[in-house]
Design a protein around this motif. Structure first.
Motif, short mmCIF file in Angstrom:
data_model
loop_
_atom_site.label_atom_id
_atom_site.label_comp_id
_atom_site.label_asym_id
_atom_site.label_seq_id
_atom_site.Cartn_x
_atom_site.Cartn_y
_atom_site.Cartn_z
N GLN A 51 38.85 103.94 15.68
CA GLN A 51 40.55 103.80 15.52
C GLN A 51 40.73 102.58 14.61
O GLN A 51 40.24 101.60 14.34
CB GLN A 51 41.02 103.51 16.83
N ALA A 57 47.48 101.15 11.81
CA ALA A 57 47.66 102.40 12.41
C ALA A 57 49.16 102.58 11.89
O ALA A 57 49.35 103.84 11.24
CB ALA A 57 47.52 102.59 13.82
N LEU A 63 46.09 106.96 14.00
CA LEU A 63 45.41 105.92 14.68
C LEU A 63 44.02 106.25 14.13
O LEU A 63 43.18 105.03 14.07
CB LEU A 63 45.50 105.97 16.14
#
Length: 80
Positions: A51, A57, A63
């Motif tokens: 991630q 993100a 993400l």
């Protein structure tokens, strides 16, 4: 499928040349480009994917790095 064919199949940017009739009065268009999203080649989302940090993100719009797809304009002069 051979390795080089498989590699060409899994690229994000694809190309094609539109059909041009011999009687078409317009100049030929040439090569056209289109982009395919990364989720096409992933299938089901595997567990424990890497991630991005939350602030990154938000900037990238996803993400997971495996789903990140930036836009690279193939018609831009000079290219990368």
């Amino acid at each position: 499928m051979k390795d080089n064919q498989a590699q060409a199949y899994y690229t994000k940017t694809k190309t094609y040349i539109p059909y041009r009739s011999p009687y078409d009065p317009c100049p030929p268009i040439g090569v056209k480009y289109y982009s395919t999203p990364p989720n096409l080649y992933l299938g089901f989302q595997p567990p424990n994917l890497q991630q991005f940090p939350p602030h990154e993100a938000l900037k990238k719009g996803t993400l997971w790095p495996v789903f990140y797809d930036y836009y690279d304009n193939p018609y831009k002069k000079g290219g990368r």
